[in-house]
Design a protein around this motif. Structure first.
Motif, PDB file in Angstrom:
ATOM      1  N   THR A   1       0.911  -6.574   4.667  1.00 39.22           N
ATOM      2  CA  THR A   1       0.638  -5.966   5.683  1.00 39.22           C
ATOM      3  C   THR A   1       1.814  -4.894   6.292  1.00 39.22           C
ATOM      4  O   THR A   1       1.715  -4.300   7.290  1.00 39.22           O
ATOM      5  N   GLU A   2       2.741  -4.683   5.470  1.00 41.60           N
ATOM      6  CA  GLU A   2       3.755  -3.931   5.649  1.00 41.60           C
ATOM      7  C   GLU A   2       4.292  -4.043   6.933  1.00 41.60           C
ATOM      8  O   GLU A   2       4.608  -3.293   7.804  1.00 41.60           O
ATOM      9  N   CYS A   3       4.885  -5.235   7.396  1.00 42.86           N
ATOM     10  CA  CYS A   3       5.414  -5.628   8.612  1.00 42.86           C
ATOM     11  C   CYS A   3       6.788  -5.348   8.874  1.00 42.86           C
ATOM     12  O   CYS A   3       7.480  -5.344   9.862  1.00 42.86           O
ATOM     13  N   LEU A   4       7.392  -5.411   7.683  1.00 42.08           N
ATOM     14  CA  LEU A   4       8.972  -5.212   7.427  1.00 42.08           C
ATOM     15  C   LEU A   4       9.785  -6.404   7.903  1.00 42.08           C
ATOM     16  O   LEU A   4      10.700  -6.159   8.012  1.00 42.08           O
TER      17      LEU A   4
ATOM     18  N   LYS B   1       0.878  -1.257  -0.032  1.00 43.69           N
ATOM     19  CA  LYS B   1      -0.149  -0.005  -0.027  1.00 43.69           C
ATOM     20  C   LYS B   1       0.814   1.393  -0.195  1.00 43.69           C
ATOM     21  O   LYS B   1       0.674   2.159  -0.574  1.00 43.69           O
ATOM     22  N   SER B   2       1.721   1.233   0.784  1.00 40.12           N
ATOM     23  CA  SER B   2       2.476   2.419   0.894  1.00 40.12           C
ATOM     24  C   SER B   2       4.246   2.461   0.759  1.00 40.12           C
ATOM     25  O   SER B   2       5.012   3.268   1.375  1.00 40.12           O
ATOM     26  N   LEU B   3       4.605   1.202   0.312  1.00 40.39           N
ATOM     27  CA  LEU B   3       5.940   0.838   0.329  1.00 40.39           C
ATOM     28  C   LEU B   3       6.496  -0.126  -0.761  1.00 40.39           C
ATOM     29  O   LEU B   3       5.466  -0.600  -1.481  1.00 40.39           O
TER      30      LEU B   3
ATOM     31  N   ILE C   1      13.537  -2.739   1.756  1.00 37.12           N
ATOM     32  CA  ILE C   1      12.131  -2.158   1.836  1.00 37.12           C
ATOM     33  C   ILE C   1      12.387  -0.728   1.859  1.00 37.12           C
ATOM     34  O   ILE C   1      12.843  -0.060   2.708  1.00 37.12           O
TER      35      ILE C   1
ATOM     36  N   VAL D   1      10.414   2.591   2.505  1.00 32.07           N
ATOM     37  CA  VAL D   1       9.412   3.111   3.223  1.00 32.07           C
ATOM     38  C   VAL D   1       9.304   4.715   3.019  1.00 32.07           C
ATOM     39  O   VAL D   1      10.124   5.449   3.802  1.00 32.07           O
ATOM     40  N   PRO D   2       8.700   5.447   1.888  1.00 31.13           N
ATOM     41  CA  PRO D   2       8.924   6.792   1.911  1.00 31.13           C
ATOM     42  C   PRO D   2       8.389   7.552   3.094  1.00 31.13           C
ATOM     43  O   PRO D   2       7.106   7.029   3.654  1.00 31.13           O
ATOM     44  N   VAL D   3       8.830   8.621   3.322  1.00 24.84           N
ATOM     45  CA  VAL D   3       8.265   9.475   4.165  1.00 24.84           C
ATOM     46  C   VAL D   3       8.076  10.859   4.029  1.00 24.84           C
ATOM     47  O   VAL D   3       9.091  11.490   3.499  1.00 24.84           O
TER      48      VAL D   3
END
Lengths: 95, 425
Positions: free
Chosen positions: A61-64, A7-9, A80, A82-84
């Motif tokens: 689930t983006e659990c990393l 979803k976001s990464l 991975i 993960v943009p901020v």
């Protein structure tokens, strides 16, 4: 190189490193900490080929966890990203 | 709640067909003078800031000429209230006030109500807490149908409004009630609304707060952050909001706490949950340390969300340490925190903050596995000369021991500061 988005990464896996990996810790971590999105294909490489795009987005689930598992128990093949939003600009102003 | 300044609230009232004084907002004394000239009569110059008691604070002035308006604006714009500089003044016509009234629409959360509630008093214009209880009249409002005219008439009659004015008041309050609902307000307080010499009712002030959950339905408001902030949002606040804005998977809250980014003794603060956050503040306060920010990653957030919050907390310049304050036996699976924290620390410590004190307290569901992830994932950094040499990991034995956690953080941060000073940093 395997690359897929949640979803976001974005998950990037250098699957050439999987060939010599004996633990396949990424898939194990994915089952333990998430929903088992990541699998191991016939060649012993990390894969999401058995999932369609919708499934990847739904099950991710983006659990990393796979990244760390691969780093500590596997062959350090997973990155991975993960943009901020806004953080790079924030840091650039403070350098 | 997203709060509007007075002039913003009044603009929305005006658009909703409610009577407000003629006027506009100004950012400079010259602008204020020009607006006063346009209005062409005596004006009120009112400092725009989120604070009550503006009259007592000397930021509301009544003046007769444009030159006086300019001087009043200059004086008000040079002031700060509660640390917030006043950046704008509202210049509006001075009203011919016959009498002042109070009304507010709020949420009545009582079990028997759970609905909007109207409070009305004929004693307006003063601090409502100072109005005797028997002069403050209340009525719960049907959340679907809104305030009914007969209820408004009844309320106003009880408050002593003369019979010939009841219909006027009921109509005014009903319109406010519709506006309250249409704009998804949490609070709409008009103190005072006034009856002018010509018998009209006008909203002389406006405190409007919007339900945070509704902000997505109101792009017309242009609200950047649907949060209750003390002033304009900082860069960190904006980044924090972007983490939450479109991601409802657990809480990933982050906001600035007024840290100036240079003073010593500030800690990147990462509590897990509200109660835990209070205990973490106890830990810091007991040893004279201060939080640079506030954060919260509770409600079972996904790892990526925890990572984003932790990365921002740790990215703040010149912090003297990082506290992951899990002062509670959390129900959420803590291993997501462990995975996220390891990833962040592995990225930040070796490159930009080697030796930063990091006290990690993580307790609750899946605690053993979580602590193992932290220990194993950070082991190669936690060597005596490694970038993670001041990482300390604690579990349930210290879940309520704020004194111990504070003291460990203080000892490590003193050591860290001394090391930096010896290196001329």
């Amino acid at each position: 190189m395997l690359e897929f988005a949640e979803k976001s990464l974005t998950v990037k896996i250098d699957t050439s490193k999987c060939d010599t990996c004996e633990t396949k810790a990424c898939a194990e971590a994915c089952k333990k900490f998430a929903r088992g999105l990541l699998g191991i294909d016939d060649k012993g490489r990390a894969s999401v080929a058995h999932r369609d795009t919708e499934e990847v987005l739904r099950l991710g689930t983006e659990c990393l966890a796979c990244e760390l598992a691969c780093k500590t128990k596997g062959n350090n093949a997973i990155t991975i990203e993960v943009p901020v939003k806004g953080l790079d600009e924030y840091l650039a102003k403070r350098q | 709640m997203a709060k509007f300044l007075e002039f913003q609230g009044k603009e929305w009232l005006r658009k909703s067909g409610l009577p407000v004084p003629q006027g506009r907002v100004a950012s400079t004394p010259e602008e204020a003078k020009k607006i006063a000239e346009e209005i062409g009569k005596a004006v009120a110059v009112k400092g725009q800031v989120q604070a009550g008691g503006r009259g007592k604070a000397g930021i509301v002035k009544l003046v007769s000429t444009p030159d006086e308006a300019e001087a009043a604006a200059a004086e008000i714009l040079a002031k700060s209230i509660g640390g917030n500089p006043i950046k704008q003044v509202l210049v509006e016509e001075k009203l011919d006030i016959k009498k002042e009234y109070y009304c507010s629409f709020v949420i009545n959360g009582a079990r028997e109500a759970r609905s909007p509630m109207l409070m009305f008093s004929a004693e307006g214009g003063m601090d409502i807490e100072s109005v005797p209880e028997e002069l403050l009249f209340k009525i719960n409002i049907d959340p679907i149908n809104g305030l009914q005219s007969y209820d408004a008439v009844d309320l106003c009659a009880r408050a002593g409004i003369p019979a010939q004015d009841l219909s006027k008041f009921a109509s005014f309050l009903s319109k406010l009630s519709q506006t309250y609902k249409k704009l998804d307000c949490q609070t709409l307080e008009i103190n005072p609304f006034v009856m002018t010499g010509s018998g009209n009712l006008v909203c002389a002030d406006c405190k409007m707060e919007i339900d945070n959950s509704s902000v997505g339905r109101h792009p017309e408001f242009g609200i950047k952050i649907a949060r209750d902030l003390p002033g304009a949002p900082t860069e960190l606040d904006l980044i924090g909001w972007s983490i939450e804005e479109t991601d409802a998977r657990g809480t990933g809250f982050l906001m600035n706490m007024g840290y100036d980014e240079v003073s010593p003794g500030y800690i990147g603060y990462h509590p897990i949950g509200g109660g835990s956050a209070m205990m973490g503040l106890d830990a810091l306060n007991q040893v004279g340390l201060k939080p640079a920010n506030y954060a919260d990653t509770s409600g079972n957030p996904v790892g990526s969300k925890i990572y984003r919050v932790a990365k921002c907390v740790l990215s703040q310049p010149n912090i003297d340490g990082y506290l992951l304050g899990g002062f509670m036996m959390a129900n959420q699976e803590q291993w997501h925190h462990a995975n996220a924290i390891v990833k962040v620390l592995r990225e930040i410590l070796p490159t930009s903050k080697p030796g930063l004190p990091c006290v990690l307290l993580l307790c609750g569901n899946r605690e053993d596995e979580s602590l193992e992830i932290l220990r194993e994932g950070l082991a190669d950094l936690m060597t005596p000369d490694g970038p993670g040499k001041r990482i300390e990991i604690y579990g349930k034995e210290y879940v309520t021991d704020t004194k111990f956690i504070g003291q460990r953080l203080l000892a490590l941060s003193k050591e860290y500061r001394a090391e930096k000073e010896s290196q001329g940093k």
